[in-house]
Design an enzyme around this catalytic site. Structure first.
Site, PDB file in Angstrom:
ATOM      1  N   ASP A  44      15.208 -15.526  26.378  1.00 35.81           N
ATOM      2  CA  ASP A  44      14.219 -16.596  26.408  1.00 35.81           C
ATOM      3  C   ASP A  44      14.385 -17.435  25.136  1.00 35.81           C
ATOM      4  O   ASP A  44      14.957 -16.974  24.145  1.00 35.81           O
ATOM      5  CB  ASP A  44      12.824 -15.968  26.461  1.00 35.81           C
ATOM      6  CG  ASP A  44      11.714 -16.990  26.338  1.00 35.81           C
ATOM      7  OD1 ASP A  44      11.727 -17.975  27.089  1.00 35.81           O
ATOM      8  OD2 ASP A  44      10.827 -16.795  25.490  1.00 35.81           O
ATOM      9  N   ASP A  79      11.518 -19.899  23.624  1.00 36.52           N
ATOM     10  CA  ASP A  79      10.299 -20.062  22.825  1.00 36.52           C
ATOM     11  C   ASP A  79       9.738 -18.721  22.367  1.00 36.52           C
ATOM     12  O   ASP A  79       9.409 -17.860  23.182  1.00 36.52           O
ATOM     13  CB  ASP A  79       9.250 -20.836  23.632  1.00 36.52           C
ATOM     14  CG  ASP A  79       9.796 -22.166  24.125  1.00 36.52           C
ATOM     15  OD1 ASP A  79      10.696 -22.720  23.473  1.00 36.52           O
ATOM     16  OD2 ASP A  79       9.332 -22.632  25.177  1.00 36.52           O
ATOM     17  N   ASP A 113       9.446 -12.821  25.022  1.00 37.18           N
ATOM     18  CA  ASP A 113       8.237 -12.405  24.298  1.00 37.18           C
ATOM     19  C   ASP A 113       7.029 -12.265  25.213  1.00 37.18           C
ATOM     20  O   ASP A 113       6.015 -11.701  24.813  1.00 37.18           O
ATOM     21  CB  ASP A 113       7.920 -13.388  23.168  1.00 37.18           C
ATOM     22  CG  ASP A 113       7.566 -14.765  23.698  1.00 37.18           C
ATOM     23  OD1 ASP A 113       8.363 -15.327  24.469  1.00 37.18           O
ATOM     24  OD2 ASP A 113       6.490 -15.287  23.346  1.00 37.18           O
TER      25      ASP A 113
END
Length: 149
Positions: free
Chosen positions: A9, A11, A116
């Site tokens: 990922d 961000d 996250d």
């Protein structure tokens, strides 16, 4: 040898999202309050999370792994997709043509997703979700140890 497919990922995994927010003007913060990911250009000014960029690069060079960037591009931000591609060109040249932008991460087939959050299909990913920033995987070193990198 079958390589393990690994998605990273962006961000708050490869990219420090807060670093972009800190660079916004007070006017932008007020205008886009509650939806700061819609500020045009914000994704171009974010700083990398160095340990995770290093992990991506290390794993990309390891013949056991096939690494990709899998990120969501906010629908209401007209520059997000191109800004994310430019960010990747600057910080992750090993991700050349290895970028997938999707709101449905669970549709991608692979062994691992390093993310996250569980949003945008990450929680339903068919392989194993390695949730960066949690007690189990607080940093890149813990992920390296887990994957045997």
């Amino acid at each position: 040898m079958n390589k393990k497919v690994v998605y990273f990922d962006m961000d708050n995994t490869l990219v420090n999202f807060d670093s972009g927010i800190h660079q916004l003007s007070d006017y932008q913060k007020e205008k886009y309050s509650g939806r700061l990911d819609e500020v045009p250009g914000i994704f171009a000014i974010m700083n990398p999370i160095d340990e995770m960029v290093e992990l991506f690069n290390t794993m990309s060079e390891d013949e056991r792994f096939d690494c990709y960037v899998l990120s969501t591009s906010p629908w209401e931000n007209p520059t997000a997709a191109s800004d994310k591609i430019e960010w990747i060109k600057n910080y992750l040249p090993k991700a050349y043509k290895r970028v997938i932008l999707s709101h449905n991460k669970h549709l991608n087939v692979g062994d691992y997703l390093i993310d996250d959050r569980t949003a945008n299909g990450a929680g339903e990913f068919g392989g194993e979700l390695i949730q960066y920033g949690t007690d189990e995987f607080p940093n890149a070193e813990s992920i390296k140890n887990y994957l045997g990198v």
